[in-house]
Write a protein that holds these residues in place. Structure first.
Motif, PDB file in Angstrom:
ATOM      1  N   GLN A  58       0.857  -1.175   0.000  1.00 46.06           N
ATOM      2  CA  GLN A  58       0.000   0.000   0.000  1.00 46.06           C
ATOM      3  C   GLN A  58       0.898   1.231   0.000  1.00 46.06           C
ATOM      4  OE1 GLN A  58      -2.230   1.418   3.708  1.00 46.06           O
ATOM      5  NE2 GLN A  58      -3.828   0.365   2.586  1.00 46.06           N
ATOM      6  N   GLY A  59       0.591   2.208  -0.821  1.00 46.01           N
ATOM      7  CA  GLY A  59       1.399   3.419  -0.859  1.00 46.01           C
ATOM      8  C   GLY A  59       2.463   3.371  -1.936  1.00 46.01           C
ATOM      9  N   LYS A  60       3.418   4.302  -1.838  1.00 41.99           N
ATOM     10  CA  LYS A  60       4.384   4.516  -2.911  1.00 41.99           C
ATOM     11  C   LYS A  60       5.702   3.780  -2.718  1.00 41.99           C
ATOM     12  CE  LYS A  60       2.534   9.120  -3.939  1.00 41.99           C
ATOM     13  NZ  LYS A  60       2.845  10.574  -4.065  1.00 41.99           N
ATOM     14  N   CYS A  61       5.788   2.919  -1.716  1.00 41.39           N
ATOM     15  CA  CYS A  61       7.044   2.226  -1.450  1.00 41.39           C
ATOM     16  C   CYS A  61       6.769   0.781  -1.052  1.00 41.39           C
ATOM     17  CB  CYS A  61       7.822   2.952  -0.344  1.00 41.39           C
ATOM     18  SG  CYS A  61       9.475   2.303  -0.054  1.00 41.39           S
ATOM     19  N   PHE A  62       7.311  -0.155  -1.803  1.00 41.02           N
ATOM     20  CA  PHE A  62       7.178  -1.569  -1.457  1.00 41.02           C
ATOM     21  C   PHE A  62       7.865  -1.853  -0.136  1.00 41.02           C
ATOM     22  CE2 PHE A  62       8.721  -5.962  -1.615  1.00 41.02           C
ATOM     23  CZ  PHE A  62       7.582  -6.651  -1.966  1.00 41.02           C
TER      24      PHE A  62
END
Length: 260
Positions: A58-62
């Motif tokens: 979830q979001g911009k960073c794995f």
């Protein structure tokens, strides 16, 4: 605990297991994250009707790797090797040894330990804006979760060494060209592409999927215990050198100055 309050959530979508990192903004591997990921792996190992698993974020960073504050605390309590690195290696190995295929869906960045978890997956897809790198060398450390042999298995030895020694960052297209990921998700998220692949695999018999997975891992199994012990010994050398501790302190101090 509500699923949306967890750092690592998991669910069964009609035979497709979804494990989602949701500890924004960077999905840092905090103690809570590691504990909840272990719970997700317990679930994945014990849920018999799963045919394929998607690991996504979830979001911009794995994932951006270890929590520096936790790492500093482990170093100061002399439990960096026995607890921190033991848990880190264990979750990566358990992920790699799940009985069904695992697709890592990298939306955004996967750095350090986050990238090592992606490397432990059987297949990897990445978003158009995705980037990957093993950045541990910048902290006077090394990829101690199995990232070294896994990266070398994907690219040739000298190429992998350059990537690790210089913490070389690959964008999505370069990662695909180098063979580090299987595909770039054009016009969709990596998770969406991974779920489409998972849906296709979900139509196949589980017996075939698990047989391919077992066969693929049979040669690696002989080396696993040795690599675990060797990695632990290297982690001990890194911890005892003092360089990693100094890097942690410097990072925390820089962060405090920025936050003032």
């Amino acid at each position: 605990m509500a699923e949306d309050a967890r750092a690592v959530a998991f669910e069964n979508q009609n035979g497709i297991g979804v494990i989602r990192f949701q500890n924004p903004p960077l999905n840092i591997m905090t103690n809570r994250y590691v504990q909840e990921f272990q719970e997700a792996l317990d679930w994945a190992e014990g849920t018999k009707d799963l045919k394929v698993i998607v690991l996504c974020n979830q979001g911009k960073c794995f994932g951006a790797g270890a929590d520096v504050n936790d790492m500093k605390a482990y170093l100061e309590s002399h439990t960096y090797v026995s607890v921190k690195m033991h848990n880190a290696i264990t979750i990566a190995d358990r992920l790699a040894n799940l009985p069904v295929p695992v697709i890592g869906a990298i939306d955004g960045m996967a750095l350090g330990g986050g990238f090592e978890l992606a490397l432990a997956c059987d297949l990897r897809v990445i978003s158009e804006n995705g980037k990957v790198a093993l950045t541990e060398i910048n902290f006077d450390s090394f990829p101690g979760m199995g990232g070294v042999p896994r990266l070398i298995a994907l690219v040739d030895y000298s190429r992998a060494m350059k990537m690790m020694l210089f913490a070389e960052e690959l964008d999505a297209e370069a990662a695909c060209r180098e063979g580090v990921v299987n595909a770039v998700a054009h016009g969709e998220t990596a998770c969406e592409l991974a779920m489409r692949w998972a849906a296709e695999l979900n139509q196949k018999a589980k017996s075939g999927l698990t047989a391919v997975k077992k066969m693929a891992h049979c040669l690696q199994k002989k080396e696993q215990d040795y690599l675990y012990l060797f990695s632990q010994n290297l982690s001990r050398e890194v911890a005892e050198s003092g360089a990693l501790h100094r890097q942690c302190e410097a990072f925390i101090n820089r962060k405090k100055k920025i936050e003032k």
